[in-house]
Every structure is written in structure tokens, then in C-alpha cells.
Design a protein around this motif. Sequence first.
Motif, short mmCIF file in Angstrom:
data_model
loop_
_atom_site.label_atom_id
_atom_site.label_comp_id
_atom_site.label_asym_id
_atom_site.label_seq_id
_atom_site.Cartn_x
_atom_site.Cartn_y
_atom_site.Cartn_z
N LYS A 54 0.84 -1.20 0.00
CA LYS A 54 0.00 0.00 0.00
C LYS A 54 0.88 1.25 0.00
N ASP A 55 0.26 2.38 -0.33
CA ASP A 55 1.02 3.62 -0.23
C ASP A 55 0.42 4.60 0.78
N LYS A 56 -0.73 4.24 1.33
CA LYS A 56 -1.37 5.12 2.30
C LYS A 56 -2.26 4.31 3.23
N ASN A 57 -2.24 4.69 4.51
CA ASN A 57 -3.17 4.11 5.47
C ASN A 57 -3.59 5.20 6.45
N GLU A 58 -4.89 5.28 6.67
CA GLU A 58 -5.42 6.37 7.48
C GLU A 58 -6.19 5.82 8.67
N ASP A 59 -6.01 6.47 9.83
CA ASP A 59 -6.75 6.08 11.02
C ASP A 59 -7.02 7.35 11.84
N GLY A 60 -8.20 7.89 11.63
CA GLY A 60 -8.55 9.12 12.35
C GLY A 60 -7.65 10.27 11.95
N ARG A 61 -6.99 10.86 12.94
CA ARG A 61 -6.11 12.00 12.66
C ARG A 61 -4.75 11.59 12.12
N PHE A 62 -4.49 10.31 12.09
CA PHE A 62 -3.17 9.79 11.71
C PHE A 62 -3.21 9.15 10.33
N THR A 63 -2.25 9.55 9.48
CA THR A 63 -2.12 8.97 8.15
C THR A 63 -0.66 8.64 7.92
N VAL A 64 -0.40 7.43 7.45
CA VAL A 64 0.98 7.05 7.11
C VAL A 64 1.06 6.91 5.59
N PHE A 65 2.11 7.50 5.02
CA PHE A 65 2.36 7.42 3.58
C PHE A 65 3.65 6.64 3.35
N LEU A 66 3.63 5.78 2.34
CA LEU A 66 4.81 5.01 2.00
C LEU A 66 5.20 5.24 0.55
N ASN A 67 6.44 5.61 0.33
CA ASN A 67 7.00 5.78 -1.02
C ASN A 67 8.12 4.76 -1.15
N LYS A 68 7.78 3.61 -1.73
CA LYS A 68 8.76 2.52 -1.78
C LYS A 68 9.94 2.84 -2.67
N SER A 69 9.71 3.54 -3.76
CA SER A 69 10.83 3.83 -4.68
C SER A 69 11.85 4.73 -4.00
N ALA A 70 11.37 5.61 -3.13
CA ALA A 70 12.28 6.50 -2.40
C ALA A 70 12.70 5.90 -1.06
N LYS A 71 12.13 4.76 -0.68
CA LYS A 71 12.37 4.14 0.63
C LYS A 71 12.12 5.17 1.73
N HIS A 72 10.94 5.74 1.68
CA HIS A 72 10.59 6.82 2.59
C HIS A 72 9.16 6.63 3.08
N LEU A 73 8.96 6.87 4.37
CA LEU A 73 7.59 6.93 4.87
C LEU A 73 7.44 8.12 5.79
N SER A 74 6.19 8.53 5.92
CA SER A 74 5.93 9.69 6.77
C SER A 74 4.63 9.47 7.53
#
Lengths: 115, 113
Positions: A54-74
Motif C-alpha cells: 500500500k502507499d497510504k493508510n489512514e486512522d482518524g487524525r493519523f495517516t501514514v504514507f509510504l513511497n517505496k521507490s524512495a524508501k521513505h515513509l511519513s
Amino acid sequence: DQQVKQNSPSLSVQEGRISILNCDYTNSMFDYFLWYKKYPAEGPTFLISISSIKDKNEDGRFTVFLNKSAKHLSLHIVPSQPGDSAVYFCAATSLSGAGSYQLTFGKGTKLSVIP
Amino acid sequence: SQTIHQWPATLVQPVGSPLSLECTVEGTSNPNLYWYRQAAGRGLQLLFYSIGIDQISSEVPQNLSASRPQDRQFILSSKKLLLSDSGFYLCAWSRQLGNQPQHFGDGTRLSIL
């Protein structure tokens, strides 16, 4: 060799605004990513996770983003609240030789939400 | 619901003394169990993990050992503590099946004098 890196040791954000916590990783075998929140003198509390498919997961006020090509998450926290002030750890898992999943942690980012 | 208990919460020990930290999990069966250490200014370092009774894997060579005498009990030990063993020790558990989050206890603050 630090496989999970949180390059910002601290972050200050005004209450009500967005907090963005960043994490980079180097191991392409990581397939599951997690964020933990930790208050002083307590153990980390699991917050949110994302699978590598996946590239995004959301739970209420919290969202995690994943960029696999950049090996980066936020991790995005919107809106930020004073109770969000804590140390946030990024973590990633890979399958060990013994058949269990091993967590590798970053060093953490201390978030301060200013009222 | 599942709970994890660690004790003691804080411990002050002299160099050369033995150590025993206990961790128990309730509300689940056959969990994976973990011991971590957080040294000052550093991230969490995995010390030991266990996938079953008497099945312990060590991640880093050190002065510590771990045992799992019962399904939901995990013990961290040392025969002779070193100054470098000071830190914040955390026990965690996760479900066995698939990729699951680990859930942590509240930790033990160990100070070696």
C-alpha cells in the motif's frame, strides 16, 4: 549500519496545524512499517502501520504514507493536539531466519505540540 | 484483551551483582516475546526474541541472557552486571501468525552504580 533513519531528532508544531514526521529506510526486504508513540517512562504504544503493498493508510487524525521507490515513509497528524507531544518511533519488519518478524527501530523524533 | 506486565519499574544495582527482570503476558497464547534495550540517546535495540518455550534467539553478543520457562513468561538475566548494562529495558509481545505489531510493556529503568 542504521537501516531505519529518523533524521529529525525533534519537531515543534502549533496546535491545530499538521505534524509531519519522516522516516527513511535502506533495507529493501522490509515489508511492513509501523509508527509507535512513546511517553517518558512508558513503553512504546503502537499507533499505525502500513504494508509494503500500500502507499497510504489512514486512522482518524493519523495517516501514514509510504513511497517505496524512495524508501521513505511519513506520519501525518492532523490536527495536532498537545496530547500528541511524545517521541515517535518509526519501525520496519523483515522475516528472520528463525521464522519470526523482526522489528528495526529508528532513533525517534520528539514532537512538541505548542498550545 | 491482552496485557503485558514488566517488573520492577526501576532498579538500581551495583556493578557485579546479578539481574532478573520478569515479563508476563495475559490474554493470549503462544505469543512471540521480545526483550529490547534503549540506551540513552539511542533507539530501541533488540536483545532477544522467543517463538516458544525454551526457544530463545540472541541478536547481539552481550552480558545478558534470556529464558522462557512458561508460554507467557520471559525473563532477562545477568550473572554479573556491567556499567554498560544501564538502560531502559522493554519487553514486548506479538501474535505468531503473519506480520503483526509488537506491543510493549512499560519498561524497567536499570541504573548500574
